[in-house]
Design an enzyme around this catalytic site. Structure first.
Site, PDB file in Angstrom:
ATOM      1  N   GLY A   1       8.797  -1.611   8.870  1.00 29.28           N
ATOM      2  CA  GLY A   1       8.713  -0.413   7.948  1.00 29.28           C
ATOM      3  C   GLY A   1       8.647   0.703   8.738  1.00 29.28           C
TER       4      GLY A   1
ATOM      5  N   GLY B   1       4.600   6.797  12.333  1.00 31.88           N
ATOM      6  CA  GLY B   1       5.041   5.621  13.021  1.00 31.88           C
ATOM      7  C   GLY B   1       5.605   4.609  12.410  1.00 31.88           C
ATOM      8  N   ARG B   2       5.713   3.356  13.022  1.00 31.55           N
ATOM      9  CA  ARG B   2       6.168   2.141  12.425  1.00 31.55           C
ATOM     10  C   ARG B   2       5.313   0.978  12.044  1.00 31.55           C
ATOM     11  NH1 ARG B   2      12.319   1.637  13.410  1.00 31.55           N
ATOM     12  NH2 ARG B   2      12.709   3.742  14.165  1.00 31.55           N
TER      13      ARG B   2
ATOM     14  N   ASP C   1      -1.905   5.640  -5.875  1.00 30.48           N
ATOM     15  CA  ASP C   1      -0.522   5.502  -5.783  1.00 30.48           C
ATOM     16  C   ASP C   1      -0.174   4.166  -5.954  1.00 30.48           C
ATOM     17  OD1 ASP C   1       1.729   6.682  -5.201  1.00 30.48           O
ATOM     18  OD2 ASP C   1       1.498   6.755  -3.153  1.00 30.48           O
TER      19      ASP C   1
END
Ligand code: N15
Length: 324
Positions: A71, A76-77, A187
Site C-alpha cells: 500500500g 510512505g509505503r 474511522d
C-alpha cells in the site's frame, strides 16, 4: 505462482500455522524481534531456574528481506517483509521523516506508535515493534494474508446476512477491546479492515489514505459516508466512543447492500446524515437485520445500542450460532 518479491531460498515452513504450538512459536519470534528496552541494559533476569532470557536484538532494516509494496500513503509505503532470522512474515510500514516534519505530524506519528504498541488482540492488526534510521521510521506490523475487506466486498457486491453478522460480531469484539483501552477507532470502514489467513477480520487504520488506490468516491478529506452526525457538527472533541456504534451501523448496512446508507453528493450526504435520512434497506433484508441497523443508527449518541449489547442482539445471535 507469485513470489511477492521475496526470495525462495528459504521455505515457508517456518511461518507459523494455526494452533497452540505455533502460537508459542509466534510469541518466541515476537520476543526476539522486540526492540531493546530503553532503561535496563543487559538484564540478568533468569526466568525458569537456569534458563536465561535471550539478549534483545536491536532492530534495523538489514534484519528484513523486503518484498512487494502492499500500500501507499501520505508519508510512505507498506511492504511485505520477512524477518531473516526467523522467517517471520510481516508488513513493514515505512514513514519518511522529512514528509512527517513538513506536515508537522510528529505528534501524530508518536501517538500512533504509542497507542498501537499497547494493543494486542486477534481482531486488531498486530504491532510488533519499530525502529528508525536517519531518514525513515519503520513500523513492524502484522501481515494480513487475506488482504483488504473492501476489495472482497466489491468483488461479491454484498454479503449474505450470515456472513455480515459474523463480520459485525468480530468488529464489535475488537471495538469493545479498543474501548476498554480507551481507544476510539473513529474511522471504521471496509477500507480499514483487513483479513487474516483464515478469513478473520483485523481492524486497521491507514490514516490518510495509506492503502492502495481504489476507485471509491473520495474527496480531499475522504468520504463522509461513515461520519456520525455529531462529528459533522464539528464541535471539536464533543463526541464520544458512541461514534463507533454509529459507524458499526453504517458498516452493517454496507455489508448487507454493498452501499453506504447516506451515499449521495457531498453536501447531500451531510444533510442526510444530520437528518438520519437513510435509504430504506431492501425488502429481502430480514426484520432482525433492519432492527439491528435501526438501533445503531440513532442520532442521539447515548441512545445507540451499546457495543457490549451488539453480541446479544437477536440478529447477531441467530447468525453466529454454531449449529446452523
Ligand atoms: C489502532 C489500530 C487499529 C491502528 C492500526 N494501524 C494501522 O493499521 C497502520 N497501518 C497498517 N498502516 C498500514 C497498514 C497495513 C498493514 C496496510 C496493509 C497491510 C498491512 N498488513 N497487511 C497488509 C496487507 N495484506 C495484504 C494482502 C493482499 C493485498 C494487500 C494487503 N495488504
Amino acid at each position: 505462482m507469485t513470489s511477492y518479491g521475496l526470495s525462495k531460498t528459504r521455505t515457508t515452513a517456518r511461518i507459523p500455522l494455526r494452533g497452540g504450538v505455533s502460537q508459542l512459536h509466534k510469541q518466541a519470534v515476537l520476543n526476539r524481534i522486540r526492540p531493546a528496552p530503553l532503561a535496563e541494559k543487559s538484564s540478568q533476569t533468569a526466568t525458569i531456574s537456569h534458563v536465561q532470557s535471550p539478549p534483545y536484538t536491536q532492530l534495523h532494516l538489514g534484519l528484513f528481506e523486503i518484498g512487494k509494496a502492499l500500500g501507499k500513503g501520505k508519508f510512505g509505503r507498506v511492504y511485505l517483509a520477512r524477518h531473516w532470522g526467523s522467517g517471520y512474515i510481516c508488513a513493514l510500514k515505512v514513514l519518511n521523516k522529512d514528509e512527517i516534519a513538513r506536515e508537522e505530524a510528529e505528534k501524530h506519528v508518536r501517538r500512533e506508535i504509542e497507542v498501537h504498541s499497547n494493543l494486542r488482540h486477534p481482531g486488531v492488526l498486530g504491532f510488533y515493534g519499530w525502529f528508525h534510521d536517519s531518514r525513515r521510521i519503520f513500523l513492524i506490523l502484522e501481515y494480513a494474508a487475506g488482504g483488504e475487506l473492501y476489495r472482497v466486498l466489491q468483488s461479491v457486491g454484498r454479503f449474505s446476512e450470515r456472513r455480515a453478522a459474523k463480520y459485525i460480531a468480530q468488529v464489535a469484539l475488537s471495538l469493545d477491546y479498543l474501548h476498554g483501552k480507551n481507544v476510539m477507532h473513529r474511522d471504521m470502514k471496509p477500507e480499514n479492515i483487513l483479513l487474516g489467513l483464515h478469513g478473520e477480520l483485523k481492524l486497521a487504520d491507514f490514516g490518510y489514505s495509506v492503502h492502495s488506490p481504489s476507485n471509491r468516491r473520495e474527496t480531499l478529506c475522504g468520504t463522509l459516508d461513515y461520519l456520525p452526525p455529531e462529528m459533522l457538527q464539528s464541535r471539536k472533541e464533543s463526541y464520544t466512543r458512541a461514534v463507533d456504534q454509529w459507524t458499526l451501523g453504517v458498516l452493517t448496512y454496507e455489508f448487507l447492500t454493498g452501499k453506504a446508507p447516506f451515499e449521495d453528493s457531498l453536501p447531500m450526504t451531510r444533510t442526510r446524515i444530520l437528518k438520519r435520512d437513510m435509504k430504506p434497506l431492501p425488502s429481502f433484508i430480514s426484520p432482525e437485520a433492519k432492527d439491528f441497523v435501526d438501533t445503531l443508527l440513532v442520532l442521539e449518541p447515548s441512545k445507540r445500542l451499546p457495543i457490549k449489547d451488539v453480541l446479544h442482539h437477536p440478529w447477531i445471535v441467530k447468525n453466529t450460532i454454531l449449529s446452523n
